[in-house]
Design a protein around this motif. Sequence first.
Motif, mmCIF file in Angstrom:
data_model
loop_
_atom_site.group_PDB
_atom_site.id
_atom_site.type_symbol
_atom_site.label_atom_id
_atom_site.label_comp_id
_atom_site.label_asym_id
_atom_site.label_seq_id
_atom_site.Cartn_x
_atom_site.Cartn_y
_atom_site.Cartn_z
ATOM 1 N N LYS A 55 43.330 15.383 101.333
ATOM 2 C CA LYS A 55 42.571 15.250 102.582
ATOM 3 C C LYS A 55 42.723 13.850 103.175
ATOM 4 O O LYS A 55 42.791 13.696 104.395
ATOM 5 C CB LYS A 55 41.118 15.617 102.354
ATOM 6 N N ALA A 90 37.668 19.697 86.471
ATOM 7 C CA ALA A 90 37.076 19.780 87.812
ATOM 8 C C ALA A 90 37.200 18.433 88.529
ATOM 9 O O ALA A 90 37.495 18.389 89.728
ATOM 10 C CB ALA A 90 35.602 20.188 87.708
ATOM 11 N N ASN A 91 37.006 17.359 87.800
ATOM 12 C CA ASN A 91 37.129 16.023 88.388
ATOM 13 C C ASN A 91 38.558 15.774 88.875
ATOM 14 O O ASN A 91 38.761 15.237 89.968
ATOM 15 C CB ASN A 91 36.724 14.969 87.358
ATOM 16 N N GLU A 92 39.553 16.175 88.083
ATOM 17 C CA GLU A 92 40.948 16.004 88.490
ATOM 18 C C GLU A 92 41.256 16.836 89.731
ATOM 19 O O GLU A 92 41.944 16.360 90.642
ATOM 20 C CB GLU A 92 41.882 16.396 87.340
ATOM 21 N N ARG A 93 40.748 18.065 89.779
ATOM 22 C CA ARG A 93 40.978 18.914 90.961
ATOM 23 C C ARG A 93 40.329 18.303 92.197
ATOM 24 O O ARG A 93 40.926 18.285 93.285
ATOM 25 C CB ARG A 93 40.452 20.330 90.716
ATOM 26 N N LEU A 94 39.115 17.790 92.052
ATOM 27 C CA LEU A 94 38.441 17.160 93.192
ATOM 28 C C LEU A 94 39.179 15.895 93.640
ATOM 29 O O LEU A 94 39.320 15.649 94.841
ATOM 30 C CB LEU A 94 36.992 16.821 92.831
ATOM 31 N N ALA A 95 39.645 15.108 92.693
ATOM 32 C CA ALA A 95 40.375 13.890 93.047
ATOM 33 C C ALA A 95 41.659 14.246 93.793
ATOM 34 O O ALA A 95 42.007 13.587 94.789
ATOM 35 C CB ALA A 95 40.696 13.076 91.788
ATOM 36 N N GLN A 96 42.353 15.299 93.346
ATOM 37 C CA GLN A 96 43.573 15.723 94.031
ATOM 38 C C GLN A 96 43.242 16.226 95.434
ATOM 39 O O GLN A 96 43.950 15.924 96.395
ATOM 40 C CB GLN A 96 44.282 16.819 93.218
ATOM 41 N N SER A 97 42.170 16.985 95.554
ATOM 42 C CA SER A 97 41.759 17.494 96.867
ATOM 43 C C SER A 97 41.415 16.344 97.812
ATOM 44 O O SER A 97 41.791 16.356 98.981
ATOM 45 C CB SER A 97 40.556 18.424 96.700
ATOM 46 N N ILE A 98 40.726 15.346 97.309
ATOM 47 C CA ILE A 98 40.380 14.179 98.119
ATOM 48 C C ILE A 98 41.648 13.459 98.561
ATOM 49 O O ILE A 98 41.771 13.054 99.721
ATOM 50 C CB ILE A 98 39.438 13.233 97.340
#
Length: 143
Positions: free
Chosen positions: A69, A58-66
């Motif tokens: 953006k 989940a952290n990797e997905r959020l970092a990629q999303s950030i």
Amino acid sequence: MASNQRPSSSGSEGGDPHMDERKRKRMLSNRESARRSRMRKQKLLEDLTDEVSKLQGANERLAQSIKVKEEAFIEMEAANDVLKAQTMELADRLRFLNSILEIAEEVSGLSVDIPQIPDPLLKPWHIPHPIHPILSGDAMFLQ
């Protein structure tokens, strides 16, 4: 010193057989309890390891999303800067043309309607001409 030592009872030394049975049952019970405790710890360790893996994903997905953006923000900021520069250039052109109209009015004596130049930087929420379509991509630079 010899008086402080306790005699060991292994059951074959003539101790109480009833006490030996209780001791054996207690040892078996303790072993079973320790086995259950080890199993609980192992299960807890597996559960926590699974949770760590899920949270890392989940952290990797959020970092990629950030990151995506942030890149989109940088692109939008660059496009906004281009639009601001174009607006300022057009405002300068309009001022120049208005000055030509003022000179022509003075020379010819004709009354010319000279529009006021709106300052979009003072009221960025006010769009002076909302009729124009909003262009995207390369089309906005080809005009």
